[in-house]
Scaffold this active site. Structure first.
Site, PDB file in Angstrom:
ATOM      1  N   ASN A   1      -2.632  -1.870   7.234  1.00  0.00           N
ATOM      2  CA  ASN A   1      -3.431  -0.663   7.471  1.00  0.00           C
ATOM      3  C   ASN A   1      -2.529   0.473   7.951  1.00  0.00           C
ATOM      4  OD1 ASN A   1      -6.197  -0.764   6.928  1.00  0.00           O
ATOM      5  ND2 ASN A   1      -6.598  -2.055   8.713  1.00  0.00           N
TER       6      ASN A   1
ATOM      7  N   LYS B   1      -7.337   6.079   2.902  1.00  0.00           N
ATOM      8  CA  LYS B   1      -7.829   4.939   3.694  1.00  0.00           C
ATOM      9  C   LYS B   1      -7.690   5.233   5.189  1.00  0.00           C
ATOM     10  CE  LYS B   1      -9.416   0.864   4.628  1.00  0.00           C
ATOM     11  NZ  LYS B   1      -8.612  -0.337   4.765  1.00  0.00           N
TER      12      LYS B   1
END
Lengths: 293, 293
Positions: free
Chosen positions: A100, A179
């Protein structure tokens, strides 16, 4: 294709199970007990309908990565150690990173002189339930982009299957930034306010708060098409409206959160965060404060 | 002196009890049942040591205010109605207003053409326990300033007693602004984070958040001597470190908060709040959101 997966958390197991349908997969794990369980019993996948499926797999505790294609599925903070081993591989390998945030891009940049580096954004939901069992809690896809000169389209085609789709993205940096923007808008606010994702759209005041966070993050990430991005954020909140975000779950369980990889990264990226991103700084502090409270 | 007290919540009862030691006090209340209870049983004061004391008092449900000196102890949102009655009093009266915030200054300005207006900042803690019982939960003093030409020093001297002190303040507006600054720093943050007052100094991240709120509010209120004001805010947090702020208590009980009189007022006062006071706007929305959540 021969595939090595480094890291055997929920994502490592999920990828291991699905990719072993069409490929030869080896899982690199750090603990002997897990390697033994995997070599003995394979990976068990529980899906949303309650079916359990099992697949044979081989596992290894070494860092002697043999495969030409390696998927790196460890946490952000374990990446440095893995990167050192990857620098030891003389062959030009294909490396896919699934972390991430964007803080790991500096590591990819360094490795891309020696290997073909790719980054992936995983939209699946998964939860590890035992050494060799993973629950697939949300069906999605994996977006995949090349960080350097590698051919992302070709790689995505090789990996793609109806049960576990891959999608090629032309711009890797934009894919990761989009994202990150979504994580920035949803995770810290739900953790601070103690609410499920859906309240960020159903409560008009909370929605205005999310918009302020969005505006600051959007400017820092230098993305284009603001209203399309905002619509996407709102859409994800609606889709996951009953979900407890990972950051809220971490706060509720007294665990360390991913706030440094999310807001911490944006603050590092901003030349004058106190002036240009005051709400992101304020929000960052609220989560850091909750971590120690 | 003959004193009329308009409003019979915790503060009205507390003032009624203490001032009736040396003065003739009449309490103006809206409900008949309360007036009857007060006329029958007087005011009961419970103090911190557990003593109960009782004093005879007269109560009235009219708005036919006879006394030369009137204390207005109703909530901010009931003030408009009272102001209309006060405009009906032809005699030049002394009026002391005890509301939090500064939003009522426009009403005082209007009334001061006709009456001598004063504002007070109450540092006592008090909780109403029944129609005629009030618990004195924290001993403090009442600061008192003149809004127009009235002699605040003389009035404070008349009201002052060892058991219930009054202090005269030269600058009424500064007195109210300093109190508003303290409320701004402590109340919304404790309500948002769900913490007691003391955590705003013991948790270093929360302390940085409070400093950001302080900076924005200080600039809007145009006060002087910033570091002295900051020390005062920190001192109050330390003194009340075990306290649940009134705003947190309101949120926990699902009541409407005083957020409009506090942050709402600052936002109204700021010409470009989204730019100049982004954190105050963000914090305001979080509390408004919690009120409806």
């Amino acid at each position: 294709m021969e595939i090595g997966i480094i890291g055997s958390g929920a994502i490592g197991l999920l990828f291991g199970f699905h990719l072993s349908e069409n490929h030869s997969v080896r899982l690199y794990t750090r603990r002997k007990e897990q390697a033994e369980a995997l070599n003995r019993d394979g990976i068990v996948l529980k899906n949303l309908t309650g079916d359990n499926r099992q697949r044979k797999i081989s596992a290894d505790t070494s860092d002697n990565y043999q495969e030409e294609f390696l998927i790196v599925a460890v946490k952000q903070y374990q990446l440095k150690e893995i990167a050192a081993s990857l620098k030891g591989c003389r062959e030009r390998k294909k490396l896919l990173f699934l972390q991430n945030g964007m803080d790991h891009l500096s590591i990819l940049k360094e490795l891309s002189q020696q290997h073909d580096c790719y980054a992936g954004v995983v939209e699946h939901g998964a939860r590890k339930e035992s050494e060799n069992t993973v629950k697939h809690t949300g069906m999605g896809k994996t977006n995949l982009g090349s960080f350097g000169t590698g051919a992302a389209e070709e790689l995505a085609l090789q990996l793609d299957s109806p049960a576990f789709p891959f999608q090629w993205k032309e711009n890797c940096r934009v894919m990761l930034a989009e994202k990150l923007l979504i994580n920035t808008c949803i995770n810290p606010l739900t953790a601070l306010l103690g609410i499920k994702n859906g309240e960020l759209i159903s409560n008009s005041q909370y929605n205005l708060m999310m918009r302020s966070v969005f505006e600051e993050a959007f400017a820092i990430l230098k993305l284009t098409d603001k209203e399309k991005s905002w619509d996407k954020v709102q859409e994800i909140c609606a889709k996951t409206h009953h979900n407890v975000s990972s950051m809220l779950a971490d706060i509720q369980s007294g665990r360390v959160t991913e706030i440094d990889a999310i807001l911490g990264y944006l603050i590092k990226l901003s030349p004058f965060p106190e002036t240009n991103a005051p709400i992101i700084v304020f929000l960052y502090r609220s989560i850091k404060g909750k971590e120690t409270s």
